[in-house]
Design an enzyme around this catalytic site. Structure first.
Site, short mmCIF file in Angstrom:
data_model
loop_
_atom_site.label_atom_id
_atom_site.label_comp_id
_atom_site.label_asym_id
_atom_site.label_seq_id
_atom_site.Cartn_x
_atom_site.Cartn_y
_atom_site.Cartn_z
N GLU A 8 -16.08 7.86 -2.13
CA GLU A 8 -17.17 6.92 -2.42
C GLU A 8 -17.08 5.66 -1.56
O GLU A 8 -18.08 5.06 -1.22
CB GLU A 8 -17.16 6.54 -3.91
CG GLU A 8 -18.46 5.94 -4.37
CD GLU A 8 -18.64 6.02 -5.88
OE1 GLU A 8 -19.15 5.04 -6.44
OE2 GLU A 8 -18.28 7.03 -6.50
N ASP A 104 -16.16 8.94 -7.16
CA ASP A 104 -15.64 8.61 -8.49
C ASP A 104 -15.98 9.71 -9.48
O ASP A 104 -17.11 10.23 -9.49
CB ASP A 104 -16.23 7.28 -8.99
CG ASP A 104 -15.51 6.09 -8.37
OD1 ASP A 104 -14.56 6.30 -7.60
OD2 ASP A 104 -15.90 4.94 -8.66
N TYR A 307 -8.50 5.86 -14.41
CA TYR A 307 -9.93 5.67 -14.18
C TYR A 307 -10.53 4.67 -15.16
O TYR A 307 -10.40 4.81 -16.37
CB TYR A 307 -10.65 7.02 -14.31
CG TYR A 307 -12.11 6.95 -13.98
CD1 TYR A 307 -12.55 6.87 -12.66
CD2 TYR A 307 -13.07 6.97 -14.99
CE1 TYR A 307 -13.90 6.81 -12.36
CE2 TYR A 307 -14.43 6.91 -14.69
CZ TYR A 307 -14.83 6.83 -13.38
OH TYR A 307 -16.16 6.76 -13.08
#
Length: 697
Positions: A8, A104, A307
């Site tokens: 990303e 992501d 995350y």
């Protein structure tokens, strides 16, 4: 044959490339023997805007609304076209046989990658890297266990529905309100009900009528006790309070009951994003957006946490055997705090944290097995990392146990009570923070027995006043948004920032206040659009689509129908609106009245005519130079002798040093082209200038 890997961001791409052994650095990718790693720059592709369907939509007109394309199209984002073209060229190489999505691992990341795949017309196999931390081990394990991209089709479908719904409702209602009332009025599927909740609280505050009340305290022996009538300690009759006070002076107090009860509190679960944003707001005054940004650095740059954009506070059962590695990594910084966990060999006492059913895309935010180097962290990163670690370590500590002791007294027929708590086992609170229940007076109450008598040494009454509810801080608003399912953990911070930037609300002393603009806006908007319940229903449907149990076609049909109704209502409305920030000064270009708006670094005057772009600063521009006395940013001014800095607060003026000539955009591009070698991946203008200076020497 090679695999094309899409990250990303460039920073994540560098990490993936290093772990995958890719060393050949090019402008738009890094190549290795088996993999070519490239990157998006956030989104490279977006939904087409109205003017992309028809140039006439560039001018906002009520008769053109609602704008509802038969099929929503995609377009390249102009600023990042070069990177997209680079990915497109790579996709046509004959030696590439598969595409690996490594954006992501969430709804937004899926959308970033799938829209790029759609625009490059990719036909070959696609795999998905799905990892919850950015450590080298997690990346290696993730590439060993790649998943078919088809597994995430429902997530992508849900992301598309969300994007299209926000476009259809947000864009159409915003255009309708703005053109009808000739002022920038922003409305949306999530931001409008969020604003409505702030306004509802404001109405509660404004309609609140304060009342006087009196409390009665007495010193019974060495203890403090309060008058208590069936649990109510407030007395709304002043004369009655005075009568009670006279009645109990110097009388005997007899113990009626003395009850003790042992209580316990379970270990708190680790954080999800919303709970972390709330806690950081309460403890440090961080805005939700600031917490998100700091957390992203801990995840992406330092690789110290898992995350961040998760909505779960649970862990999966297969993570149980990773606990000891995480504890080992924390030893160097949290030497004393990790001891209970080490003695238990990483065995978690709060077993309820392992629950596969309560983990959807990602588990709770916990530390990784990366060893922390606190010197590399900023003060804000340290604060956030510390509370994440302590919340995680609480899982290895016993439950918190305490005893509450409640004693009631009879004083001349009146009831008085005293209650205290005593800590039996501090348990997890020894790592998360001191117990709020702890008190040193406890031993006195624990010895009380019914029938004992004490003299009332002194008694007094205090006059107080009932208080209105407080305005929401960001922690409160996030809790409400979570309760009604408004937005996702990843988008809630941006919604709050959007309300602030559109001047619908204002942040004062960490509390959110509605502005005159926000108050008027909420009166103009359709009742259903500002209803948290309706948005919660939409969010629930999107969640079902993500799980493969919802109907995306039906959802978007309803959104289109709703869009037509909302625009129609604005068109027919006879409600009035008056821009609250109109000033008396006129625009020098078109003679319309000027409006005062709040800019990033002071107040700005802008023309109220939307077709005229004239604007000028009202407040002096603030520099990055700090006043040597008060440390506040100094104002920048241009005088006859050139530029100078001024601090009005300290009445201090400093002449600016001669500034170096700024580099133009063309010169910047030439420098970057000349001095960006293959080795200088992600080279900055500063590096290029340095190289130029070196050559000159």
């Amino acid at each position: 044959m090679k695999s094309l890997v899409l990250a990303e961001k460039p920073s994540v791409a560098r990490d993936l490339a290093r772990v995958l052994g890719c060393t050949n650095k090019q402008k738009q990718y890094i190549e290795g023997p088996k993999y070519i790693v490239t990157w998006a720059l956030g989104h490279l592709v977006e939904l087409k805007m109205p003017e992309d369907y028809d140039p006439q939509f560039k001018t906002w007109k009520m008769e053109d609304l609602p704008i509802i394309p038969d099929k929503m199209g995609l377009k390249l984002i102009k600023q990042t076209t070069a990177q997209f073209k680079g990915i497109e060229r790579l996709s046509k190489r004959k030696d590439i046989n598969e595409f690996i999505i490594a954006t992501d691992a969430g709804r937004e990341g899926e959308l970033v990658a799938r829209w790029i795949l759609e625009k490059i017309h990719w036909k070959k196999p696609v795999q998905r890297l799905w990892i919850s931390s950015q450590t080298d081990r997690a990346i290696k394990d993730g590439f060993k266990n790649l998943k078919p991209a088809k597994q995430y089709d429902s997530l992508y479908e849900s992301a598309v529905c969300r994007a299209e719904a926000d476009w259809l409702i947000g864009l159409n209602v915003t255009r309708a309100l703005t053109t009808k009332y000739d002022d920038p009025l922003s409305a949306g599927r999530v931001q409008t009900p969020s604003l409505a909740m702030i306004l509802d609280r404001e109405k509660e505050i404004q309609s609140f009528v304060p009342k006087d009340y009196w409390t009665i305290q007495a010193k019974i022996g060495l203890l403090s006790a309060s008058w208590d009538h069936h649990g109510e300690k407030r007395n709304f009759d002043e004369q009655k309070a005075k009568t009670i006070l006279d009645k109990i002076q110097n009388k005997q107090a007899k113990v009626k009951t003395a009850n003790s009860k042992e209580k316990s509190e379970q270990q708190p679960l680790p954080y999800d994003l919303t709970e972390l944003q709330r806690d950081a707001n309460r403890r440090f005054g961080f805005s939700a957006k600031k917490t998100s940004n700091v957390l992203q650095g801990l995840y992406e740059q330092h690789k110290l946490v898992t995350y961040p954009r998760t909505d779960s506070r649970y862990l999966t059962t297969d993570m149980e055997n990773t606990m000891l590695d995480r504890i080992d990594a924390l030893q160097s910084v949290y030497k004393d705090e990790v001891q209970p966990a080490l003695r238990q060999k990483g065995k978690v006492l709060a077993k309820r944290v392992f629950n596969n059913e309560k983990v959807s895309d990602h588990h709770a935010i916990i530390p990784t097995d990366e060893r922390p180097r606190l010197n590399d962290l900023s003060p804000d990163e340290r604060k956030l990392y510390d509370i994440i670690v302590r919340r995680f370590l609480a899982l290895f500590y016993p439950i918190f146990k305490y005893e509450t002791i409640h004693v009631t007294f009879d004083v001349a027929g009146e009831n008085f009570s005293s209650q205290e708590s005593i800590v039996i086992d501090s348990g997890f609170k020894s790592v998360t923070g001191k117990s709020e229940n702890e008190d040193h007076q406890l031993q006195r109450l624990s010895n009380m027995k019914p029938g004992q008598t004490f003299t009332v040494n002194q008694a007094k009454i205090d006059k107080k006043m009932t208080e209105p509810p407080q305005r929401f801080n960001e922690s409160d608003l996030l809790a409400r948004m979570e309760k009604y399912g408004l937005g996702t953990p990843a988008t809630r911070a941006d919604i709050i920032e959007k309300l602030l930037s559109s001047e619908s609300i204002d942040r004062q002393n960490n509390r959110l206040h509605p502005t005159p603009k926000g108050k008027q806006l909420i009166e103009l908007v359709n009742k259903e659009l500002k209803s948290p319940e309706l948005t919660a229903k939409w969010e629930n449907e999107l969640e079902k689509i993500a799980r493969g149990k919802g109907q995306s076609k039906e959802f978007l049909q309803n959104i289109r129908k709703q869009t037509k109704e909302l625009v129609s209502e604005v068109k027919k409305s006879n409600k009035a609106y008056k821009a609250h920030n109109i000033t008396g000064s006129k625009c020098p270009e078109c003679s319309s009245l000027m409006k005062e708006i709040k800019g990033r670094d002071g107040r700005v005057l802008v023309c109220s005519n939307r077709e005229c772009n004239f604007r000028r600063r009202k407040d002096p521009k603030l520099s990055n130079k700090r006043c040597p006395q008060c440390r506040k940013k100094m104002e920048m001014h241009n005088g006859k002798a050139g530029m100078y800095f001024q601090c009005r607060r300290c009445n201090l003026v400093e002449k600016a040093e001669k500034q170096k000539k700024a580099v133009s955009k063309r010169e910047e591009q030439q420098l970057l082209k000349k001095y960006s070698s293959e080795e200088s991946f992600g080279n900055s203008l500063a590096d290029a200038l340095k190289a130029a200076m070196k050559e000159k020497e």
